[in-house]
Design a protein around this motif. Structure first.
Motif, PDB file in Angstrom:
ATOM      1  N   ARG A 256       0.830  -1.206   0.000  1.00 31.38           N
ATOM      2  CA  ARG A 256       0.000   0.000   0.000  1.00 31.38           C
ATOM      3  C   ARG A 256       0.860   1.250   0.000  1.00 31.38           C
ATOM      4  O   ARG A 256       0.559   2.231  -0.696  1.00 31.38           O
ATOM      5  CB  ARG A 256      -0.931  -0.003   1.218  1.00 31.38           C
ATOM      6  N   LEU A 257       1.962   1.208   0.773  1.00 27.98           N
ATOM      7  CA  LEU A 257       2.876   2.341   0.784  1.00 27.98           C
ATOM      8  C   LEU A 257       3.554   2.512  -0.570  1.00 27.98           C
ATOM      9  O   LEU A 257       3.761   3.634  -1.049  1.00 27.98           O
ATOM     10  CB  LEU A 257       3.921   2.141   1.885  1.00 27.98           C
ATOM     11  N   PHE A 258       3.873   1.396  -1.218  1.00 34.47           N
ATOM     12  CA  PHE A 258       4.527   1.436  -2.523  1.00 34.47           C
ATOM     13  C   PHE A 258       3.638   2.113  -3.560  1.00 34.47           C
ATOM     14  O   PHE A 258       4.108   2.889  -4.397  1.00 34.47           O
ATOM     15  CB  PHE A 258       4.881   0.012  -2.968  1.00 34.47           C
ATOM     16  N   TRP A 259       2.344   1.828  -3.539  1.00 33.28           N
ATOM     17  CA  TRP A 259       1.446   2.426  -4.518  1.00 33.28           C
ATOM     18  C   TRP A 259       1.019   3.839  -4.143  1.00 33.28           C
ATOM     19  O   TRP A 259       0.750   4.664  -5.027  1.00 33.28           O
ATOM     20  CB  TRP A 259       0.207   1.551  -4.695  1.00 33.28           C
ATOM     21  N   SER A 260       0.947   4.155  -2.865  1.00 32.20           N
ATOM     22  CA  SER A 260       0.508   5.493  -2.463  1.00 32.20           C
ATOM     23  C   SER A 260       1.570   6.552  -2.737  1.00 32.20           C
ATOM     24  O   SER A 260       1.240   7.686  -3.125  1.00 32.20           O
ATOM     25  CB  SER A 260       0.139   5.503  -0.975  1.00 32.20           C
ATOM     26  N   LEU A 261       2.852   6.207  -2.569  1.00 31.85           N
ATOM     27  CA  LEU A 261       3.913   7.186  -2.801  1.00 31.85           C
ATOM     28  C   LEU A 261       3.982   7.643  -4.260  1.00 31.85           C
ATOM     29  O   LEU A 261       4.001   8.856  -4.519  1.00 31.85           O
ATOM     30  CB  LEU A 261       5.256   6.611  -2.340  1.00 31.85           C
ATOM     31  N   PRO A 262       4.039   6.737  -5.241  1.00 33.46           N
ATOM     32  CA  PRO A 262       4.072   7.234  -6.628  1.00 33.46           C
ATOM     33  C   PRO A 262       2.821   7.990  -7.034  1.00 33.46           C
ATOM     34  O   PRO A 262       2.896   8.943  -7.812  1.00 33.46           O
ATOM     35  CB  PRO A 262       4.262   5.964  -7.468  1.00 33.46           C
ATOM     36  N   LEU A 263       1.658   7.593  -6.513  1.00 33.59           N
ATOM     37  CA  LEU A 263       0.443   8.337  -6.840  1.00 33.59           C
ATOM     38  C   LEU A 263       0.497   9.750  -6.264  1.00 33.59           C
ATOM     39  O   LEU A 263       0.079  10.718  -6.915  1.00 33.59           O
ATOM     40  CB  LEU A 263      -0.784   7.588  -6.311  1.00 33.59           C
TER      41      LEU A 263
ATOM     42  N   GLY B  22       0.560  13.209  -8.424  1.00 31.67           N
ATOM     43  CA  GLY B  22      -0.353  14.323  -8.201  1.00 31.67           C
ATOM     44  C   GLY B  22       0.376  15.635  -8.011  1.00 31.67           C
ATOM     45  O   GLY B  22      -0.041  16.681  -8.535  1.00 31.67           O
ATOM     46  N   VAL B  23       1.490  15.610  -7.262  1.00 28.54           N
ATOM     47  CA  VAL B  23       2.268  16.835  -7.056  1.00 28.54           C
ATOM     48  C   VAL B  23       2.860  17.325  -8.374  1.00 28.54           C
ATOM     49  O   VAL B  23       2.825  18.531  -8.690  1.00 28.54           O
ATOM     50  CB  VAL B  23       3.372  16.584  -6.011  1.00 28.54           C
ATOM     51  N   VAL B  24       3.421  16.411  -9.159  1.00 28.05           N
ATOM     52  CA  VAL B  24       4.031  16.796 -10.438  1.00 28.05           C
ATOM     53  C   VAL B  24       2.986  17.392 -11.377  1.00 28.05           C
ATOM     54  O   VAL B  24       3.221  18.438 -12.020  1.00 28.05           O
ATOM     55  CB  VAL B  24       4.723  15.578 -11.082  1.00 28.05           C
ATOM     56  N   VAL B  25       1.814  16.770 -11.466  1.00 26.77           N
ATOM     57  CA  VAL B  25       0.767  17.278 -12.347  1.00 26.77           C
ATOM     58  C   VAL B  25       0.275  18.643 -11.869  1.00 26.77           C
ATOM     59  O   VAL B  25       0.057  19.559 -12.683  1.00 26.77           O
ATOM     60  CB  VAL B  25      -0.393  16.267 -12.415  1.00 26.77           C
ATOM     61  N   SER B  26       0.140  18.811 -10.570  1.00 33.02           N
ATOM     62  CA  SER B  26      -0.329  20.093 -10.029  1.00 33.02           C
ATOM     63  C   SER B  26       0.673  21.208 -10.313  1.00 33.02           C
ATOM     64  O   SER B  26       0.303  22.308 -10.756  1.00 33.02           O
ATOM     65  CB  SER B  26      -0.585  19.965  -8.527  1.00 33.02           C
TER      66      SER B  26
END
Length: 339
Positions: A60-67, A71-75
């Protein structure tokens, strides 16, 4: 040693044998669908295993970090794009800014709808637990609170208006929790139960048909997954718990996890006997047998979804029968045993 053709009198030999009628011919060997070749509903078994498997904390941590990073990069990229566009072409930049603001508002509306859906699901779950407690303790006051909450839940629905009026007229004559909740179940939930059963039958029919007819690999798994998710969502909507996208996935996970934990997703002899008519599976191809089993397991998922989404527990004798649901869903599609 004779030199010439040798003749054999076949007719004389055949005349000595008694004639064989078609009724005395040996039966055509049938495919053995017992043991390892028995239909087991692999599509539904696969979906249940995927839904019941809980990811570890590390995954869960592995998938939450890249997401989060995405989101930060897109913003940041969107912010830089809009500010640079305003500096270069103010009119176009402000127009794009309006579009971005509208998009953010749409995202907020979707998030608000999901939160409202979770709130309705929690409300229905609270009514269900309160009804269980009132029945266990024979608490008439608690049952009246449950009926009041149930009436408020369906106050805006026209399809329950007649049932709410009859419940309002007759609830004062009930003097114990079981009869009061039974009255509420009969007046308010009976038509909703009928609509939910139709959704379960439709999903079971679709899964069984695709499994039996379509030979493509993973087609049955895909259809079983989409049909079960749609069925669970529709059952939730029928009982008043508009689940939304995230709520629908949560409901599906709760339902399938419960089935796996209780062993109800496994194929048992009682299910095969009641749905397939005893020896029917031995007379059908494996593909048709898989269709029957997948349809029956879909019906089990549907009944479990009704129990989870229903604001009141089923009273004794009113829980839907899986074999009856599947028999109605598959009527006329699969041949019956015993001709």
């Amino acid at each position: 040693m004779s030199k010439g053709p040798v003749l054999f009198d076949i007719q004389a030999d055949e005349a000595q044998k008694p004639p064989v009628s078609p009724a005395e011919a040996p039966p055509v060997p049938e495919a053995d669908l017992s043991g390892a070749d028995a239909p087991e509903g692999r599509a539904m078994q696969t979906i249940a295993a995927l839904a019941a498997g809980r990811p570890s904390r590390l995954s869960r941590l592995f998938w939450s970090l890249p997401l989060t990073l995405l989101g930060v990069v897109v913003s940041v990229a969107a912010w830089d794009f809009v500010t640079n566009l305003i500096a270069r072409m103010p009119l176009l930049g402000y127009a794009v800014t309006v579009l971005v603001v509208v998009f953010v508002l749409v995202l907020l509306a979707i998030a608000l709808r999901e939160m409202t859906a979770f709130s309705r699901l929690r409300r229905i779950d609270a009514l269900h637990r309160a009804a269980d407690t009132a029945l266990a303790d024979d608490d008439l006051a608690g049952a009246r609170k449950v009926v009041q909450g149930l009436t408020q839940l369906y106050a805006a629905r026209e399809d329950t208006a007649w049932g709410r009026e009859r419940l309002q007229e007759r609830q004062a004559d009930q003097f114990d929790a079981a009869t009061l909740l039974g009255l509420a179940e009969a007046e308010l939930l009976a038509p909703l139960d009928a609509a939910a059963k139709k959704e379960v039958e439709a999903a079971a029919r679709q899964v069984a048909t695709v499994t039996a007819i379509v030979p493509l690999a993973l087609a049955d798994v895909f259809v079983a997954l989409t049909s079960n998710l749609r069925m669970i969502r529709r059952v939730a909507e029928i009982y008043g718990g508009r689940s939304g996208t995230l709520g629908g996935w949560r409901l599906a996970r709760v339902v399938l996890t419960h089935l796996v934990a209780t062993g109800a997703i496994a194929v048992g002899d009682d299910l095969i006997g009641s749905v397939a008519g005893g020896t029917l599976l031995s007379k059908l191809s494996r593909r048709f047998g898989e269709g029957i089993v997948n349809g029956a397991l879909t019906a089990r998922v549907g009944v479990s979804a009704m129990e989870v989404c229903r604001p009141l527990p089923f009273s004794q004798g009113k829980r839907p029968s899986v074999s009856r649901l599947v028999s109605r869903a598959l009527a006329g599609f699969f041949p019956r045993s015993g001709g």
